[in-house]
Design a protein around this motif. Structure first.
Motif, PDB file in Angstrom:
ATOM      1  N   GLY A  98       2.932  -4.321  20.693  1.00 57.72           N
ATOM      2  CA  GLY A  98       2.365  -5.310  20.779  1.00 57.72           C
ATOM      3  C   GLY A  98       2.730  -6.545  21.594  1.00 57.72           C
ATOM      4  N   VAL A  99       4.531  -6.665  21.574  1.00 56.03           N
ATOM      5  CA  VAL A  99       4.656  -7.514  22.640  1.00 56.03           C
ATOM      6  C   VAL A  99       4.190  -7.168  24.220  1.00 56.03           C
ATOM      7  CG1 VAL A  99       6.852  -7.537  23.926  1.00 56.03           C
ATOM      8  CG2 VAL A  99       7.032  -7.109  21.571  1.00 56.03           C
ATOM      9  N   ALA A 100       3.816  -5.837  24.349  1.00 48.17           N
ATOM     10  CA  ALA A 100       3.616  -5.701  25.913  1.00 48.17           C
ATOM     11  C   ALA A 100       1.834  -6.372  25.495  1.00 48.17           C
ATOM     12  CB  ALA A 100       3.638  -4.572  26.216  1.00 48.17           C
ATOM     13  N   CYS A 101       1.106  -6.727  24.764  1.00 43.21           N
ATOM     14  CA  CYS A 101       0.270  -7.437  24.590  1.00 43.21           C
ATOM     15  C   CYS A 101       0.137  -8.712  24.211  1.00 43.21           C
ATOM     16  CB  CYS A 101      -0.715  -7.267  23.208  1.00 43.21           C
ATOM     17  SG  CYS A 101      -1.961  -5.256  23.754  1.00 43.21           S
ATOM     18  N   ARG A 102       1.143  -9.311  23.850  1.00 39.39           N
ATOM     19  CA  ARG A 102       1.578 -10.471  24.246  1.00 39.39           C
ATOM     20  C   ARG A 102       2.310 -10.938  25.575  1.00 39.39           C
ATOM     21  NH1 ARG A 102       7.293 -12.095  21.379  1.00 39.39           N
ATOM     22  NH2 ARG A 102       8.014 -11.456  23.807  1.00 39.39           N
ATOM     23  N   GLU A 103       2.544 -10.417  26.186  1.00 40.87           N
ATOM     24  CA  GLU A 103       2.701 -10.911  27.689  1.00 40.87           C
ATOM     25  C   GLU A 103       1.575 -10.137  28.560  1.00 40.87           C
ATOM     26  OE1 GLU A 103       5.770 -11.814  27.559  1.00 40.87           O
ATOM     27  OE2 GLU A 103       6.510 -11.863  25.937  1.00 40.87           O
ATOM     28  N   LEU A 104       1.243 -10.005  28.343  1.00 36.42           N
ATOM     29  CA  LEU A 104      -0.273  -9.404  29.249  1.00 36.42           C
ATOM     30  C   LEU A 104      -1.102 -11.583  28.854  1.00 36.42           C
ATOM     31  CD1 LEU A 104      -1.077  -6.103  29.373  1.00 36.42           C
ATOM     32  CD2 LEU A 104      -0.106  -7.459  31.394  1.00 36.42           C
ATOM     33  N   GLU A 105      -1.402 -10.907  28.053  1.00 39.73           N
ATOM     34  CA  GLU A 105      -1.664 -12.215  27.371  1.00 39.73           C
ATOM     35  C   GLU A 105      -1.984 -13.668  27.764  1.00 39.73           C
ATOM     36  OE1 GLU A 105      -5.800 -13.001  24.266  1.00 39.73           O
ATOM     37  OE2 GLU A 105      -4.576 -11.111  23.889  1.00 39.73           O
ATOM     38  N   ALA A 106      -0.211 -13.766  27.977  1.00 45.41           N
ATOM     39  CA  ALA A 106       0.009 -15.140  28.461  1.00 45.41           C
ATOM     40  C   ALA A 106      -0.531 -15.508  29.565  1.00 45.41           C
ATOM     41  CB  ALA A 106       1.599 -14.629  28.456  1.00 45.41           C
ATOM     42  N   VAL A 107      -1.194 -14.530  30.119  1.00 42.44           N
ATOM     43  CA  VAL A 107      -1.344 -14.431  31.883  1.00 42.44           C
ATOM     44  C   VAL A 107      -3.168 -14.594  31.540  1.00 42.44           C
ATOM     45  CG1 VAL A 107      -1.391 -13.752  33.502  1.00 42.44           C
ATOM     46  CG2 VAL A 107       0.844 -13.056  33.074  1.00 42.44           C
ATOM     47  N   ASP A 108      -3.599 -14.492  31.076  1.00 38.93           N
ATOM     48  CA  ASP A 108      -5.017 -13.978  30.648  1.00 38.93           C
ATOM     49  C   ASP A 108      -5.524 -12.730  29.492  1.00 38.93           C
ATOM     50  OD1 ASP A 108      -7.358 -15.227  32.290  1.00 38.93           O
ATOM     51  OD2 ASP A 108      -7.608 -13.205  31.639  1.00 38.93           O
ATOM     52  N   SER A 109      -6.558 -13.178  28.610  1.00 40.91           N
ATOM     53  CA  SER A 109      -6.676 -12.393  28.225  1.00 40.91           C
ATOM     54  C   SER A 109      -7.676 -10.913  27.814  1.00 40.91           C
ATOM     55  CB  SER A 109      -7.930 -13.270  26.651  1.00 40.91           C
ATOM     56  OG  SER A 109      -7.573 -14.481  25.999  1.00 40.91           O
ATOM     57  N   GLY A 110      -7.943 -11.524  29.031  1.00 38.39           N
ATOM     58  CA  GLY A 110      -9.183 -10.195  29.992  1.00 38.39           C
ATOM     59  C   GLY A 110      -7.971  -9.213  30.637  1.00 38.39           C
ATOM     60  N   LEU A 111      -6.556  -9.482  30.829  1.00 39.81           N
ATOM     61  CA  LEU A 111      -6.220  -8.024  31.742  1.00 39.81           C
ATOM     62  C   LEU A 111      -5.309  -7.646  30.065  1.00 39.81           C
ATOM     63  CD1 LEU A 111      -3.680 -10.547  33.840  1.00 39.81           C
ATOM     64  CD2 LEU A 111      -5.440  -8.593  33.937  1.00 39.81           C
ATOM     65  N   ARG A 112      -4.657  -7.938  28.794  1.00 37.46           N
ATOM     66  CA  ARG A 112      -4.862  -7.498  27.397  1.00 37.46           C
ATOM     67  C   ARG A 112      -6.448  -6.657  27.239  1.00 37.46           C
ATOM     68  NH1 ARG A 112      -7.551  -7.468  23.637  1.00 37.46           N
ATOM     69  NH2 ARG A 112      -7.603  -9.510  23.182  1.00 37.46           N
ATOM     70  N   SER A 113      -7.391  -7.251  27.706  1.00 38.87           N
ATOM     71  CA  SER A 113      -8.373  -6.778  26.929  1.00 38.87           C
ATOM     72  C   SER A 113      -8.340  -5.384  27.766  1.00 38.87           C
ATOM     73  CB  SER A 113      -9.346  -7.874  27.505  1.00 38.87           C
ATOM     74  OG  SER A 113     -10.055  -8.697  26.624  1.00 38.87           O
ATOM     75  N   PHE A 114      -7.865  -5.325  28.658  1.00 35.89           N
ATOM     76  CA  PHE A 114      -8.573  -3.531  29.939  1.00 35.89           C
ATOM     77  C   PHE A 114      -7.175  -3.028  29.425  1.00 35.89           C
ATOM     78  CE2 PHE A 114      -6.815  -1.039  33.251  1.00 35.89           C
ATOM     79  CZ  PHE A 114      -8.210  -1.391  34.003  1.00 35.89           C
ATOM     80  N   VAL A 115      -6.345  -3.671  28.888  1.00 36.30           N
ATOM     81  CA  VAL A 115      -5.010  -2.435  28.622  1.00 36.30           C
ATOM     82  C   VAL A 115      -5.832  -2.242  27.267  1.00 36.30           C
ATOM     83  CG1 VAL A 115      -2.530  -1.695  27.624  1.00 36.30           C
ATOM     84  CG2 VAL A 115      -2.991  -3.288  29.198  1.00 36.30           C
ATOM     85  N   SER A 116      -6.035  -3.070  26.119  1.00 39.37           N
ATOM     86  CA  SER A 116      -6.511  -2.755  24.948  1.00 39.37           C
ATOM     87  C   SER A 116      -7.606  -1.124  24.551  1.00 39.37           C
ATOM     88  CB  SER A 116      -6.894  -3.985  24.242  1.00 39.37           C
ATOM     89  OG  SER A 116      -7.634  -3.506  23.246  1.00 39.37           O
TER      90      SER A 116
END
Length: 392
Positions: A76-94
């Motif tokens: 979850g913390v990793a997702c938070r730090e990625l989405e702090a840049v852009d939701s698309g980057l967290r979506s990629f990982v998710s």
């Protein structure tokens, strides 16, 4: 830090904080300087998968097969730090880890796991998740994609819509109605299939002209008499239990991720209003601006507490789908409200890609819809409270 007003990160373990710092440093130094350009161009750079794989982010919360096996909170913390840049980057990982990899890890055969998971963990192979259809969004049980037995093979026909990473993927997890007599009653005959995207009859078409999640690749998948062996099917799971279990994993990551987006908006709003002067003094010195900053701080920290608590419950193995729905609804709504409020504090400057707030705001409009709309999550909570499902 100003955004961590309640010192929620003090509740994290040393390992969680180490992962936080690693992902944050990488995201801010390697991704943040370029994301506005990617958003503007509607694309992502080549090689993003191996870069995330090298950081250990792909399927990081899964055990074995080259996966890091971290805690749910660390993920979850990793997702938070990625989405702090852009939701698309967290979506990629998710999508890679919580949908495609999780589906194989949870429901696949040993052969499927050995074939795909190690390569997906390194980013050598990318995956996508084919559930949603043009006429089957919140009601996936009404999907029209079909799989029929033909000798020892399955033949798939249909299409899937709004599929993240669809044109990038080496393997697609496709859910289809089947004529499988072993499916039994109540399951609708829905089964999952592991489909290499180089299989004849598979095609993916990038969706253009998006106004949201532009730093993300979205596609339509088309299956035209696509033939896969019987071994491509997940052996045990039937009905919607399979895909919904995967969606629950992805929703959990969103609960954390949107805290990052909201935090980024708050930080930019505070920095901008502290520097921008009107009527001879900084905007941040005006009462109405301070009210906005205070309300945004409360919203970010409340959402952070929700994410941390659900992480603790998930690590304990006790979190329920309804609780994840609570978090997805509450945190996305809070993040979207923060982004909209932050945009107002930047005035006209807030509508440009020189700043982050409107990009986050646009992205969050999509995040509010995917992995279950607000309406569906409220109904999930209502069904849990009352014992009376009201979906139909």
């Amino acid at each position: 830090m100003t955004h961590d007003y309640l010192q929620v990160d003090d509740l994290l373990t040393d390992e969680d904080r180490a992962i936080r710092d690693t992902v944050r440093d990488y995201a801010q130094s390697e991704l943040a300087p370029h994301v506005a350009e990617w958003y503007d161009e509607g694309t992502l750079p080549d090689g993003l998968g191996p870069m995330f794989g090298k950081l250990g982010l792909l399927g990081m919360h899964l055990d074995g097969y080259g996966c890091a096996g971290t805690s749910a909170t660390a993920y979850g913390v990793a997702c938070r730090e990625l989405e702090a840049v852009d939701s698309g980057l967290r979506s990629f990982v998710s999508v890679q880890g919580s949908l495609a990899m999780y589906a194989i890890h949870r429901w696949g055969t040993e052969e499927q796991k050995e074939e795909w998971l190690p390569r997906m963990a390194t980013g050598e192979a990318l995956g996508c998740f084919g559930l949603t259809e043009s006429d089957a969004g919140s009601d996936p049980g009404s999907m029209k994609t079909r799989a029929r037995l033909d000798g020892g093979d399955w033949v798939l026909n249909g299409s899937k819509m709004w599929i993240t990473n669809g044109t990038l993927a080496d393997v697609a997890i496709v859910w289809a109605q089947t004529d499988d007599p072993s499916a039994g009653s109540g399951g609708g005959g829905i089964r999952g299939f592991v489909v290499p995207t180089d299989t004849p009859g598979f095609s993916a078409h990038k969706i253009q002209r998006k106004l949201s999640l532009r730093a993300s690749v979205t596609a339509e998948l088309v299956l035209d008499d696509l033939r896969v062996p019987a071994s491509a099917a997940f052996p045990e799971v039937r009905g919607l239990k399979g895909p919904l279990s995967c969606l629950n994993e992805a929703r959990y990551g969103i609960v954390w991720g949107v805290v990052g987006a909201a935090r980024a908006c708050l930080e930019e709003s505070l920095a901008y209003t502290s520097e921008r002067e009107q009527f001879g003094k900084p905007l941040s010195s005006f009462q109405l601006t301070q009210r906005k900053l205070a309300l945004m701080t409360v919203a970010v920290n409340n959402a952070s507490l929700v994410a941390w608590r659900l992480g603790a419950l998930k690590d304990a193995g006790t979190v329920t789908p309804a609780q994840v729905s609570y978090g997805k609804y509450a945190n996305v709504r809070a993040a979207l409200d923060v982004a909209r409020e932050a945009r107002t504090t930047l005035g006209g400057a807030g509508i440009t890609l020189d700043h982050t707030v409107m990009r986050h705001m646009n992205n969050l409009e999509t995040v509010m819809t995917y992995e279950g709309t607000e309406e569906m999550h409220l109904l999930s909570i209502g069904a849990d409270l009352t014992g009376s499902p009201a979906f139909r």
